[in-house]
Design an enzyme around this catalytic site. Structure first.
Site, PDB file in Angstrom:
ATOM      1  N   ASP A 514       0.862  -1.171   0.000  1.00  0.00           N
ATOM      2  CA  ASP A 514       0.000   0.000   0.000  1.00  0.00           C
ATOM      3  C   ASP A 514       0.902   1.226   0.000  1.00  0.00           C
ATOM      4  OD1 ASP A 514      -2.277   1.614   0.180  1.00  0.00           O
ATOM      5  OD2 ASP A 514      -2.177   1.620   2.358  1.00  0.00           O
ATOM      6  N   LYS A 515       0.385   2.377  -0.399  1.00  0.00           N
ATOM      7  CA  LYS A 515       1.225   3.580  -0.453  1.00  0.00           C
ATOM      8  C   LYS A 515       1.084   4.427   0.804  1.00  0.00           C
ATOM      9  CE  LYS A 515       0.143   7.354  -2.696  1.00  0.00           C
ATOM     10  NZ  LYS A 515       0.408   8.440  -1.712  1.00  0.00           N
ATOM     11  N   THR A 516      -0.091   4.951   1.027  1.00  0.00           N
ATOM     12  CA  THR A 516      -0.299   5.912   2.101  1.00  0.00           C
ATOM     13  C   THR A 516      -0.136   5.249   3.458  1.00  0.00           C
ATOM     14  OG1 THR A 516      -1.856   7.076   0.668  1.00  0.00           O
ATOM     15  CG2 THR A 516      -1.861   7.651   3.008  1.00  0.00           C
ATOM     16  N   ASP A 742      -4.928   5.792  -3.899  1.00  0.00           N
ATOM     17  CA  ASP A 742      -4.590   7.164  -4.246  1.00  0.00           C
ATOM     18  C   ASP A 742      -4.599   7.364  -5.759  1.00  0.00           C
ATOM     19  OD1 ASP A 742      -3.924   9.784  -3.837  1.00  0.00           O
ATOM     20  OD2 ASP A 742      -2.205   9.356  -2.551  1.00  0.00           O
TER      21      ASP A 742
END
Length: 1211
Positions: A514-516, A742
């Protein structure tokens, strides 16, 4: 309205009933049986004629047994077979069903059921089927069939169309919202009926006593095998050592049982003690124990600060608001706001996936703040109010069906999954057993030619050969191989509830992040607001350029924009601290406003009017937006000016604006390409709105005809360690991908900064035009042309793009999916879909996320890692546990060219378990003499017991350490944990492979030694055997102290035991050892030593040249086995760095060559009980020893170079 006298609606809806036809997540299949009488059990009935046949053959005149000894051997064989048949009923539920039960198609006539769980959900069980009447006092009422499997109740249901006619009782978790609102609780008679279906709300963890646990271990296959071996050694006149060995084994098993009892004691503490709370029964509130809660009950929940009592069941919040701490379940450190279902429509159907995060209080969580329903609202006038002014809730699920119960079941039934009883282990043992059977057969045939030889002794020797294939330490070492990895991970702040997944980590091909909050930091920076002017209100007309003012500081934004930012959030005030999403907190700090009690937001400075939040439509991952209705009251006025504030993804809010700036898309594109997070802001005045009318508004009424209030530009800097970790994983031969909700361009920019995707040449799929277009728009290709390319560029796929490909290009999707580097704008369900598809394509998949929106993907990945923000590891301990001898962290900021240095920090020391080995000694008795075998075993078992005691400080994962989100939970909240997990997984694989190579070589040599050489009279003295056993114990100890490297290697380990390299190296090394041993034996017998005419195999040991040469060669084989097969780099420290093991091997080789060359003093030779080797024979002996070590080493390294490296699955 539902009257209190009518039964509450707790039956499943049509949709729920359809869902029950689907596969149960816990149980795969259920078979019904009837138990047979004891005398009809197969282990009795089938053996009666066998004993009768034996008796007839023995007493007949022409008996087939030539002697009494052979008859007793036959009887013993039948007895052993019957004993194994009885024990097989304990080992295998399938065999128990076959021998003791008869199949029954009609569940109503069955007495027991065989429950087969889903993979990795425990083991098959044979359970009693219970019967009860729906009405206790009515014999004619319906009959209920039920059983309990892993604390979960299953009832019989004839309406099910699937073959398994049992299901869990249908909890009221999918009814219309109106049903919950109108519920008036249960009556006493209704409560009795409901309790019969669902049972009491108890989280009881049964803890068996010492006797029960020891009996379970004492009947395990390997322990029975060990006891059988001890019995054979006793028959071979080695009773003293055998009894002592048995005592050591029993002591070890007792130690394991004591540890398990401690674990179960800790698990019992995880349940909560019952307490009283207000429950609405029979139309009145009364104090009731939490154990008596039932689905359908109406209860009052209040904060219990002084008692710290958790919520006793899963409940739907009907009235009031709560702030709950869910860290014990999800690990999420930020308390979650829960709101009542009053904002939902009566016709809406409850969906725990969609509504659970906002409207459901989960069992095991703690209320940190609560607010009762406000008086005066229309809906509250007809509702219930609790006497303790608490929040009114509807009980949905109880006991082990709650979220806390699910986690407890995972922990309870997960600890039994680490065993030596796996298919690879048994397959390898069967492979070795084939050689042992051949050797035993040769010994029996050749030994039977001498009629004077005792058939009893001969049979005993053959049995010893068969049993020597498996050392007693094997199951212990296989289990500790995983346990030591668990210990190392715990000390690094990573907890695991499913240990069987650790070896999967060593096989991972695809790492998804995942990024955030995972790759990017939680420390956000508000850069400003774009698209609006700093000088005026939002009065632009269509076609105006939003970017003419550029990016302005957030505090200089128009008042309307400030009000949107101040109102549109889910922050709450708890004990004078602002609690909530870090992004919303940093935004509120940037505009210099504070939140106060009662959902009011006021500026720190200035004369702007305060903003009061009246209604929230919370953020949803599926909707990608949030909305609120707020109001301001100007000075001198009594009526509030209401307005709607909305924020969310720019593409989501775009159709909601009444007018758009001309450069709306260009401006959004500009900042997303720079890697910024862009949120669109919208506002709408709500004239002629009253407080009573707010609750009746729908979300669609609010999210329309909005005025554009600008873009909020937020930078999300990378975590300090993210780039180093991603680069290390990339260089360690892994595919890397990002799956995020996102914006696509923002995600591509972050992926470019991390180095696994080129943000300049990456191509993005556009579902509207069905083409792949480069991020900067310079190139475009259809899917067919893209796949024809020899080199496919980095790809980015959005959620809508995935939906189109699944619908229209499903054939190409399997070819495209592994090539995608960035999955953007993905919902949680889409994340789960990608992980499952990668698994179906044959990739071992790792998913790393924050444990909230990524739960589905984390659960379905082979290795799911939830990064939890609740720190339980102190900075000092973390620093020390992740530092090597130079003080550098485990994951350096730059990836060096070498594979790194081994760890020397005590806290991170992983002790790869020493490979179990059977000494290839050749006296035809327990592995090179009872003294050697037992000295080795005693030293090894004592060391294992000591290691076990050292590891008892972290023996069980506790609530708060575990997470319902994923099998692995990282309490340091860093992606560094991914590297730690993969290192431990690779070490487990390498250790297992190393162990089985040594085991195989020694078993093959032993088969020859105990058969052919035994017939030549070769035997060792107890002194020789003891010295050999001490050497083996020392090498095991030093191997167990090997440390892993700090950096992952680009070389991948082999994924399993059965591979070309292992088979070739074992066979080739065996050929070398066998050839050298045959050469020395042949040369000795042909030129320097002659066997006596009549060989007495039972004579007292006397040193001779043949025994001396074979002993030296045997010791050299042992040293060669450790020297050649120690794996070392790139997965653990090399042999040179493992100084104790190196010194042991060097000293042993030096002594062996000194003995072989006659340079050792005569006194020392006498201590070893060997004779001097003739001078003309010394060069051949020394040369054979040197050739054995050199040839085996060179062959193994050549084969390792050719076939010993694992390969990354191609995309």
């Amino acid at each position: 309205m539902v009257s209190a006298d009518s039964p509450p609606r707790i039956l499943p809806s049509a949709d729920s009933l359809a869902a029950t036809q689907e596969e149960d997540p816990l149980v795969r299949r259920i078979n019904c049986y009837n138990e047979k009488p004891l005398w009809l059990h197969g282990y009795i009935l089938y053996f009666v004629p066998v004993y009768a046949v034996w008796l007839y053959l023995w007493t007949a005149e022409d008996s087939v047994f030539p002697s009494f000894e052979m008859a007793m051997i036959g009887l013993a064989g039948v007895g052993v077979l019957q004993t194994l048949t009885v024990l097989s009923c304990v080992w295998s539920v399938n065999i128990r069903c076959f021998l003791t039960c008869s199949p029954e198609k009609d569940p109503k006539k069955a007495s027991v059921v065989q429950v087969i769980p889903q993979p990795n959900n425990g083991s098959t069980e044979l359970l009693r089927l219970y019967r009860s009447r729906q009405e206790v006092n009515d014999p004619g009422s319906a009959l209920i069939l039920w059983f309990i499997f892993q604390k979960v109740k299953y009832v019989h249901d004839e309406t099910l169309s699937r073959t398994t006619k049992f299901r869990r009782p249908p909890f009221p978790i999918d009814l219309p919202i109106s049903t919950y609102r109108e519920s008036k609780g249960l009556g006493d008679e209704q409560a009795q009926a409901v309790e019969k279906v669902f049972g009491r709300n108890r989280l009881e963890m049964y803890a068996p006593n010492f006797r029960e646990l020891f009996q379970e271990r004492a009947t395990a296959p390997f322990f029975v095998f060990q006891v059988f071996c001890v019995g054979l050694w006793c028959l071979d006149e080695y009773w003293y050592y055998s009894v002592f060995t048995l005592f050591m084994l029993v002591a070890f098993e007792a130690t394991l049982v004591q540890q398990q009892l401690r674990n179960l004691t800790e698990i019992r503490k995880m349940g909560y003690k019952p307490y009283n709370l207000q429950v609405y029964r029979n139309k009145r509130w009364r104090q009731t124990s939490s154990e008596e809660l039932l689905p359908g009950d109406i209860v009052s929940i209040v904060r219990r600060a002084e008692e710290d009592k958790p919520i006793p069941a899963d409940m739907l919040l009907l009235r009031g608001t709560c702030i709950v701490d869910e860290s014990l379940l999800t690990g999420e450190s930020v308390p979650q706001m829960k709101e009542s279902v009053e904002s939902l429509e009566d016709s809406d159907q409850l969906d725990l996936t969609e509504h659970g995060r906002l409207h459901v209080l989960f069992g095991g969580t703690t209320v940190v703040q609560h607010s009762a329903a406000q008086k005066g609202t229309e809906k509250d006038l007809s509702g219930l109010r609790a006497p303790d002014n608490g929040c009114v809730c509807y009980v949905l699920r109880t006991a082990f069906n709650t979220s806390q119960g699910s986690l407890l079941r995972t922990i309870m039934f997960g600890v039994k999954r680490v065993t030596a009883n796996n298919k690879e282990t048994f397959g390898f043992i069967l492979f070795l057993l084939a050689f042992a059977i051949t050797a035993a057969g040769y010994l029996w045939v050749e030994g039977s030619k001498d009629e004077k030889r005792s058939k009893y002794k001969l049979f005993l020797e053959c049995a010893l050969i068969l049993t020597s294939v498996v050392p007693p330490e094997l199951p212990i070492e296989l289990s500790l191989a995983v346990n030591s990895s668990l210990l190392a991970l715990v000390k690094l702040g990573t907890f695991c509830t499913e240990p069987f997944r650790i070896p999967f980590a060593g096989k991972v091909d695809f790492c998804c992040f995942d990024k955030t909050g995972t790759l990017t930091s939680d420390t956000l920076l508000v850069q400003g607001v774009a698209g609006v002017s700093a000088t005026g209100a939002l009065d632009g007309s269509p076609g105006d350029s939003a970017g003419k003012a550029g990016l302005i500081p957030v505090e200089m934004a128009p008042l309307e924009t400030i009000q949107v930012l101040a109102a549109c959030h889910s922050l709450v005030l708890l004990d004078d601290k602002t609690i909530g999403d870090p992004l919303e907190k940093i935004t509120l700090e940037a505009i210099k406003w504070n939140i106060t009690k009662a959902d009011a937001v006021v500026p720190i400075k200035g004369k702007q009017a305060a903003v009061k939040i009246h209604q929230r439509f919370h953020f949803s991952s599926a909707l990608k937006r949030m909305a609120v209705i707020a109001g301001t009251t100007q000075s001198g006025r009594t009526e509030a000016d209401f307005f709607a504030a909305v924020k969310g993804a720019p593409e989501t809010l775009r159709p909601m604006f009444s007018r758009l700036p001309a450069d709306y898309d260009d401006l959004c594109l500009e900042y997303t390409r720079q890697g910024a997070r862009v949120l669109a802001l919208g506002r709408k005045s709500m004239e002629n709105l009253t407080l009573s009318g707010i609750r009746s508004l729908h979300r669609d009424d609010v999210e329309c005809d909005l005025e554009f209030a600008g873009f909020l530009i937020i930078s999300t800097p990378l975590r300090p360690e993210s780039k180093a970790v991603i680069q290390e994983l990339y260089h360690a031969s892994h595919h890397i991908a990002m799956i995020t909700g996102d914006n696509a361009l923002t995600a591509c920019h972050v992926a470019g900064e991390l180095g696994f995707c080129s943000d300049k040449t990456a191509m993005m799929f556009e579902p509207d035009t069905q083409i792949w277009r480069s991020v900067h728009g310079t190139e475009q290709l259809p899917t067919e042309d893209l796949l024809r390319r020899r080199t496919v560029p980095d790809l980015c796929l959005t959620g809508p793009g995935l939906e189109y490909l699944v619908r229209s290009q499903s054939r190409d999707l399997s070819r495209i999916l592994p090539r995608i580097k960035v999955f953007a704008r993905f919902t949680p369900n889409q994340k789960e879909y990608v992980v499952n598809e990668l698994k179906h394509l044959g990739f071992f998949t790792l998913m790393c996320g924050d444990g909230t929106n990524d739960v589905g993907a984390l659960k379905h990945a082979h290795v799911g890692v939830a990064l939890l923000q609740k720190a339980v590891v102190s900075a000092e301990r973390l620093k020390s546990s992740m530092a090597d001898g130079t003080g550098e962290t485990m994951v350096p900021l730059e990836i060096p060219a070498s594979t790194g240095q081994p760890q020397s920090g005590q806290n991170t020391r992983r002790r790869p378990i020493a490979p179990a080995v059977v000494a290839p000694t050749v006296n035809g008795r327990p592995v090179g003499g009872a003294a050697a075998r037992n000295a080795q075993r005693q030293a090894k078992l004592q060391q294992l017991i000591q290691d076990l005691n050292d590891e008892q400080e972290v023996t069980v994962v506790k609530l708060g350490d575990a997470s319902v989100a994923a099998p692995f939970s990282s309490k340091i909240g860093s992606v560094r944990s991914v590297c730690d997990i993969i290192k431990q997984g690779r070490c487990t694989l390498v250790t297992t492979l190393q162990m089985f190579k040594i085991l195989a070589l020694n078993a093959l040599i032993l088969a020859y030694s105990q058969s052919v050489l035994y017939l030549k009279g070769v035997k060792f003295s107890d002194t020789q055997a003891t010295l050999q056993g001490l050497f083996l114990a020392a090498c095991f100890l030093f191997i167990s102290r090997s440390k892993p490297l700090t950096v992952l290697s680009s070389q991948r380990p082999l994924p399993n035991i059965f591979n070309l390299y292992t088979l070739l190296t074992v066979c080739c090394q065996f050929a070398v050892h066998f050839g050298c041993l045959i050469f020395l034996v042949t040369q000795t017998l042909s030129e320097h030593y002659s066997l006596p005419a009549e060989l007495d195999l039972e004579a007292v040991f006397a040193p001779n040249l043949l025994n001396t040469v074979v002993y030296l060669m045997s010791m050299t084989l042992q040293v060669s086995t450790f020297l050649v097969n120690y794996r070392g780099r790139p997965f653990m420290e090399s042999l040179v760095e493992n100084r104790p093991l190196l010194y042991s091997i060097v000293i042993s080789l030096t002594g062996l060559f000194a003995l072989a060359s006659n340079t050792m003093p005569r006194d020392i030779q006498d201590q070893f009980q060997i004779v001097s080797i003739p001078d003309d024979f010394v060069p051949k002996v020394v040369g054979a020893l040197a050739l054995d070590i050199t040839a085996a080493f060179l062959i193994d390294r050549v084969l390792m170079k050719l076939f010993g490296e694992g390969t990354l699955k191609r995309i």
